[in-house]
Design a protein around this motif. Structure first.
Motif, short mmCIF file in Angstrom:
data_model
loop_
_atom_site.label_atom_id
_atom_site.label_comp_id
_atom_site.label_asym_id
_atom_site.label_seq_id
_atom_site.Cartn_x
_atom_site.Cartn_y
_atom_site.Cartn_z
N THR A 2 -3.97 0.67 36.71
CA THR A 2 -5.27 1.52 37.33
C THR A 2 -5.46 2.55 36.18
OG1 THR A 2 -3.95 2.55 38.75
CG2 THR A 2 -4.65 0.57 39.72
N ALA A 3 -6.19 3.39 36.48
CA ALA A 3 -6.65 4.67 35.99
C ALA A 3 -5.49 5.75 36.23
CB ALA A 3 -8.05 5.00 35.94
N ARG A 4 -4.99 5.69 37.39
CA ARG A 4 -3.98 6.69 37.73
C ARG A 4 -2.53 6.15 37.21
NH1 ARG A 4 -0.11 6.17 41.32
NH2 ARG A 4 0.71 8.11 42.27
N ASP A 5 -2.30 5.00 37.06
CA ASP A 5 -1.36 4.61 36.36
C ASP A 5 -1.24 4.96 34.93
OD1 ASP A 5 -0.12 3.61 38.64
OD2 ASP A 5 -0.81 1.51 38.06
N ARG A 6 -2.36 4.74 34.15
CA ARG A 6 -2.53 5.06 32.91
C ARG A 6 -2.45 6.81 32.76
NH1 ARG A 6 -5.17 0.98 29.92
NH2 ARG A 6 -5.72 -0.52 31.38
N VAL A 7 -2.89 7.62 33.47
CA VAL A 7 -2.96 8.94 33.37
C VAL A 7 -1.22 9.41 33.68
CG1 VAL A 7 -3.16 11.19 34.55
CG2 VAL A 7 -5.01 9.41 34.06
N LEU A 8 -0.63 8.66 34.46
CA LEU A 8 0.75 9.15 34.94
C LEU A 8 1.69 8.54 33.71
CD1 LEU A 8 3.02 9.85 36.86
CD2 LEU A 8 3.10 7.65 38.05
N LEU A 9 1.43 7.39 33.05
CA LEU A 9 2.08 6.96 31.82
C LEU A 9 1.94 8.06 30.64
CD1 LEU A 9 3.82 5.09 30.31
CD2 LEU A 9 1.75 3.89 29.65
N SER A 60 12.56 4.68 33.93
CA SER A 60 12.49 4.03 35.07
C SER A 60 11.41 4.23 35.77
CB SER A 60 13.53 4.32 35.87
OG SER A 60 13.69 5.50 36.46
N VAL A 61 10.68 5.31 35.86
CA VAL A 61 9.46 5.68 36.54
C VAL A 61 8.34 4.75 35.61
CG1 VAL A 61 7.70 7.23 37.12
CG2 VAL A 61 9.89 7.58 37.26
N ALA A 62 8.33 4.78 34.30
CA ALA A 62 7.46 3.98 33.62
C ALA A 62 7.46 2.69 33.91
CB ALA A 62 7.62 4.32 32.21
N GLY A 63 8.71 2.03 34.15
CA GLY A 63 8.89 0.62 34.32
C GLY A 63 8.47 0.18 35.72
N THR A 64 7.99 1.08 36.75
CA THR A 64 7.65 0.92 37.98
C THR A 64 5.92 0.94 38.01
OG1 THR A 64 7.33 3.19 38.77
CG2 THR A 64 9.34 1.83 39.27
N LEU A 65 5.53 1.20 36.58
CA LEU A 65 4.00 1.23 36.48
C LEU A 65 3.50 -0.06 36.32
CD1 LEU A 65 3.36 4.67 34.83
CD2 LEU A 65 3.14 3.96 37.21
N SER A 66 4.31 -0.69 35.28
CA SER A 66 3.66 -2.08 34.81
C SER A 66 4.79 -2.98 34.46
CB SER A 66 2.69 -1.74 33.70
OG SER A 66 2.54 -3.29 33.03
N PRO A 67 4.89 -4.25 34.71
CA PRO A 67 6.07 -5.04 33.88
C PRO A 67 5.90 -5.24 32.42
CG PRO A 67 4.40 -6.50 34.92
CD PRO A 67 3.89 -5.09 35.23
N ARG A 68 4.98 -4.65 31.80
CA ARG A 68 5.12 -4.77 30.46
C ARG A 68 6.01 -4.14 29.75
NH1 ARG A 68 -0.31 -3.66 28.38
NH2 ARG A 68 0.51 -4.35 26.55
N VAL A 69 6.73 -4.40 28.64
CA VAL A 69 7.90 -3.66 28.15
C VAL A 69 7.37 -2.42 27.29
CG1 VAL A 69 9.45 -3.94 26.13
CG2 VAL A 69 8.79 -5.91 27.71
N VAL A 70 6.03 -2.60 26.72
CA VAL A 70 5.49 -1.66 25.96
C VAL A 70 5.27 -0.21 26.91
CG1 VAL A 70 3.44 -0.50 24.62
CG2 VAL A 70 4.31 -3.10 24.33
N VAL A 71 5.06 -0.52 28.18
CA VAL A 71 4.69 0.52 29.26
C VAL A 71 6.10 1.29 29.49
CG1 VAL A 71 4.04 1.35 31.54
CG2 VAL A 71 2.56 -0.66 30.03
#
Length: 130
Positions: A2-9, A60-71
């Motif tokens: 989501t847009a919120r996840d992108r901002v958090l990343l 670890s926080v970024a890993g909770t946003l998306s299952p993709r390795v890049v994220v």
């Protein structure tokens, strides 16, 4: 994502950049009588400990946003690029990443625990039921 996840990343990546710069600036911290008491110039490796705690936390926080390795690896990549770039081409052309044990300790304490956390994120995403 989501847009919120992108901002958090993006915020997590900016945190990694700021932490990398701060860790480099205070890497030569020692008990030399300037900032800390004079104990004969004994080095205080506080910044590698900070890197060992904060960088895996960002991964670890970024890993909770998306299952993709890049994220999940984005904060680690931002930290490594920042430490390498600012360490070699520092402010005013100063080399902040000197060839001593503290620089190796900073890279090791920041990158190795983060890679372990990244491996756990990958294992969790690949073992999850589809």
């Amino acid at each position: 994502m989501t847009a919120r996840d992108r901002v958090l990343l993006v915020v997590l990546m900016l945190d990694a950049v700021v932490l990398g710069v701060v860790e480099l600036m205070f890497l030569p911290l020692s008990f030399d009588g300037y900032l800390l008491p004079n104990l004969g110039g004994f080095p205080l490796p506080l910044m590698p400990l900070l890197a060992a705690v904060t960088t895996p936390l960002l991964v670890s926080v970024a890993g909770t946003l998306s299952p993709r390795v890049v994220v999940a690896a984005a904060p680690l990549a931002a930290w490594i690029v920042t430490v390498a770039w600012v360490g070699v081409f520092g402010p005013g052309g100063d080399v902040l990443l000197t060839a001593d044990w503290r620089s190796l300790l900073l890279f090791g304490c920041g990158a190795l625990p983060s890679a372990v956390v990244l491996g756990r994120v990958l294992a969790a995403t690949h073992s999850a039921p589809r």
